[in-house]
Enzyme design. Structure first.
Site, PDB file in Angstrom:
ATOM      1  N   ASP A  60       0.833  -1.162  -0.017  1.00 28.63           N
ATOM      2  CA  ASP A  60      -0.015   0.065   0.052  1.00 28.63           C
ATOM      3  C   ASP A  60       0.773   1.066  -0.008  1.00 28.63           C
ATOM      4  OD1 ASP A  60      -1.849   1.907   0.593  1.00 28.63           O
ATOM      5  OD2 ASP A  60      -3.220   0.898   1.719  1.00 28.63           O
ATOM      6  N   ARG A  90      -0.256   4.504  -0.332  1.00 29.77           N
ATOM      7  CA  ARG A  90      -1.135   5.600  -0.227  1.00 29.77           C
ATOM      8  C   ARG A  90      -0.434   6.510   0.908  1.00 29.77           C
ATOM      9  NH1 ARG A  90      -7.011   3.042   0.007  1.00 29.77           N
ATOM     10  NH2 ARG A  90      -5.833   1.441   1.049  1.00 29.77           N
TER      11      ARG A  90
END
EC number: 3.5.4.25
Length: 357
Positions: free
Chosen positions: A290, A292
């Site tokens: 991930d 983000r």
């Protein structure tokens, strides 16, 4: 940081995205994804270019210790390029979609980047910022003429710059599921994509605001893809916030594919078609599971005066991500039923990423 310094990192990312040679600290680099014979020849005017890949990608190729690759902040790996490792063979090293078509790779010689470590890390950061596969050709900076120059420090600062946002525009935006909606557009100093806040009803920022952080998903939100649950989550969140007496806020964040960008997400889809789950697809590409940055969402909520939220989410990392940036955050369950095409996808989110499904 000055506007001129901001521009240097942005310009370098843009030049790399255009397939140009960029000087990053002690190295001159070229995107492995976009290089052609002419560009690579220009880079290699005085010396043979090495190939810098992430530790995640190196581990997939058994070029880096698995423990090191799983460390919190692993170093990139320099792959030496003998004569046989030409443009086509190098691209197969960088692009995992080609792994099954070219299963026999190597043997390779690798080395630590040493004094070039910060520059190598910065070059990988630029490639990620540009939405490219995180792999670059590299030579010492004096060995090639670069179009744009930036320091390693400025390139490494690009992710932090993304949280430096300003409100660019506001307007009424009646939605089918939430007619009483105002849209607030945010622009970042890093030249990256714009992010949107949808203020639904009359949210009171001094109270706990019902909210959702929704990462843009063109395939799910717009095209109705059944490979994920993004479209149903978006529509259910809009309906839930509209029905809430105090309204709420939905942040629509341009963080496609958990932050790896649309094209890389589609590459991850191709890897899923080859049998890899979403986590392994991302790491085979050279990314973290991930990528983000929740500081962007925190900065947007703060700019709107919000300090406490109840998040519609099944991902506890979002709650922790906002809390890490000074907001008070709790969770309201927000899970969608599976379909035959996304059952394995949801299972991976639950079993490997800790989603509460």
């Amino acid at each position: 940081m000055t506007l001129a310094a901001d521009y240097a990192g942005i310009a370098a990312s843009d030049a790399l995205r255009r397939g140009q040679i960029v000087r990053v600290g002690s190295l001159a680099v070229l995107s492995a994804e976009l290089a052609d014979d002419a560009a690579l020849a220009a880079l290699e005017t005085r010396s043979r270019a090495g190939l810098i890949i992430t530790a995640r990608r190196a581990a997939v190729l058994n070029l880096a210790n698995q423990i090191a690759a799983a460390a919190a902040d692993p170093e990139p790996v320099w792959v030496e390029r003998p004569a046989w490792l030409d443009l086509e063979a190098s691209r197969a090293v960088a692009d995992p979609v080609l792994d099954l078509a070219t299963p026999m790779k190597g043997p390779f010689r690798t080395r630590p980047l040493g004094e070039d470590t910060d520059s190598g890390r910065a070059a990988i950061t630029l490639a990620k910022h540009a939405g490219l596969i995180p792999a670059v050709y590299a030579v010492p900076h004096g060995a090639a003429e670069a179009v744009v120059e930036t320091s390693a420090g400025l390139a490494l600062a690009l992710p932090a710059q993304a949280a430096r946002l300003r409100i660019a525009s506001r307007a009424r935006l009646p939605l089918a599921l939430a007619p009483d909606t105002q849209v607030v557009a945010f622009r970042s100093v890093d030249g990256g994509p714009e992010h949107l806040a949808l203020l639904i009803g009359d949210p009171n920022p001094v109270t706990t605001v019902l909210s959702r952080l929704h990462s843009a998903c063109l395939t799910g939100d717009v095209l109705g893809s059944l490979k994920c649950d993004c479209g149903p989550q978006l529509h259910a969140a809009l309906a839930a916030i509209a029905a809430n007496p105090g309204g709420g806020i939905l942040l629509y964040l341009q963080q496609e594919g958990r932050g790896i960008g649309l094209i890389n997400k589609l590459r991850a889809y191709a890897l899923q078609d080859q049998g890899f789950d979403t986590v392994d697809a991302n790491t085979r590409l050279g990314f973290e599971p991930d990528e983000r940055d929740f500081s962007i969402a925190a900065a947007m909520l703060t700019a709107l005066g919000v300090r406490s939220v109840e998040l519609l989410t099944n991902n506890p990392d979002k709650v922790a991500g906002l809390a890490a940036h000074g907001l008070t955050a709790s969770r309201r369950a927000h899970a969608m039923p599976p379909n035959p095409h996304n059952h394995a996808y949801l299972a991976t989110k639950r079993d490997r990423q800790g989603h509460q499904l």
